[in-house]
Design an enzyme around this catalytic site. Structure first.
Site, PDB file in Angstrom:
ATOM      1  N   ILE A  67       0.828  -1.204   0.000  1.00  0.00           N
ATOM      2  CA  ILE A  67       0.000   0.000   0.000  1.00  0.00           C
ATOM      3  C   ILE A  67       0.864   1.257   0.000  1.00  0.00           C
ATOM      4  O   ILE A  67       0.514   2.259  -0.622  1.00  0.00           O
ATOM      5  CB  ILE A  67      -0.988  -0.003   1.187  1.00  0.00           C
TER       6      ILE A  67
ATOM      7  N   LYS B 298      -5.441   2.350   7.367  1.00  0.00           N
ATOM      8  CA  LYS B 298      -6.559   1.640   7.981  1.00  0.00           C
ATOM      9  C   LYS B 298      -6.208   0.153   8.144  1.00  0.00           C
ATOM     10  O   LYS B 298      -5.423  -0.378   7.356  1.00  0.00           O
ATOM     11  CB  LYS B 298      -7.837   1.823   7.147  1.00  0.00           C
TER      12      LYS B 298
END
Length: 313
Positions: free
Chosen positions: A14, A91
């Site tokens: 990510i 997250k």
């Protein structure tokens, strides 16, 4: 105004796919360094093995983006706050609600900012759905969030370990949208969680929600599955008491209203995350919402366990 000097901690998928290119393209930020236990680097900036080395070598650092697996985030964020840095969290912000509450308290005492990001919320279609649902009563909610774990998390064993969230790693994205757009808070009434025999976390889950402010006969459910091959499914359908039907497709990038095309825009979630982060830094304001994480915690508390075959990459 000079750009905010920021470091990225954790150079997994990510960070490489989203955080680093978005930071590079945003004039409000300057990538000052990266931290990677594996020694991965970015051309033109120093790499450190530990955050402590980073803080000692780059004293003018303003903020860090923590992109490690969830179980490591709390300790890393706490260290950053203690070092006087503002903190952006991928997250989910932590593995437990207690950890997020503790970090929020530390940030307050240190007078530092904390931003718990929920990237799926940062789409124009999600904002429009929230506007359209404001003041309306929800009669039906159907979430279908099904994808291929082998494609999105290739070889990442941490997702199957305690604290790795399993299918709730993507499922929490759907819950972040739901908690953003549904006018009244939801709670998890029932949950069926399917665990591979060699895993601490579920590969599939089905949730039934209740809304204390909604009609008793409302049908509110979500289905998550990490075993879907081929075309991936990220859809949220909502029907209101007055007959309005909204459907968010493709992870919240496209909104259909009563069967007609509504908002459709390219996914620029992380661009909007960093634009918001710059606004928070300028305003001296934190942004921490635990509603999606609370629903996941509720699911584990009330969930019934079902076993399935072992998972192998």
């Amino acid at each position: 105004m000079a750009p905010y000097r920021i470091a990225v901690i954790g150079l997994g998928k990510i960070a490489q796919d989203q955080h680093l290119p978005v930071i590079a393209a945003n004039p409000g930020f300057e990538l000052a360094a990266v931290v990677s236990q594996r020694g991965l680097g970015v051309p033109g900036v120093p790499t450190f093995r530990t955050p402590a080395e980073l803080y000692a070598a780059v004293p003018d650092l303003v903020a860090v983006s923590v992109c490690t697996p969830p179980d490591a985030r709390t300790a890393i964020a706490r260290e950053a706050l203690d070092a006087g840095k503002h903190v952006l969290l991928e997250k989910p912000p932590a593995t437990t609600l207690s950890e997020v509450e503790a970090l929020t308290a530390v940030a307050g005492r240190r007078q530092r900012l904390l931003f718990a990001t929920w990237h799926s919320r940062f789409n124009p279609a999600v904002a429009e759905a929230r506007r359209l649902l404001e003041g309306r009563t929800i009669r039906r909610l159907d979430v279908q969030w099904k994808e291929d774990v082998r494609h999105w998390h290739p070889g990442q064993d941490w997702v199957w370990q305690a604290g790795g969230f399993g299918v709730f790693d993507p499922g929490i994205n759907a819950l972040s949208i739901v908690t953003e757009i549904v006018p009244s808070p939801l709670s998890v009434a029932k949950a069926d969680l399917t665990f591979p025999s060699n895993s601490d976390t579920p590969i599939a889950a089905t949730l039934a929600f209740t809304c204390l402010e909604g009609p008793e006969e409302a049908s509110l459910s979500a289905s998550f599955d990490w075993r879907q091959e081929g075309e991936q499914t990220w859809t949220i359908e909502i029907e209101t008491a007055d007959g309005t039907l909204l459907a968010l497709h493709e992870g919240g990038t496209r909104l259909v209203i009563n069967g007609e095309p509504g908002v459709s825009a390219p996914s620029e979630e992380y661009q909007r995350i960093y634009a918001h982060w710059a606004e928070l830094l300028a305003a001296g304001r934190s942004d921490v919402d635990v509603a999606p994480l609370r629903l996941v915690a509720d699911a584990f508390l009330v969930g019934r366990r079902h076993d399935t075959a072992a998972f192998h990459w």
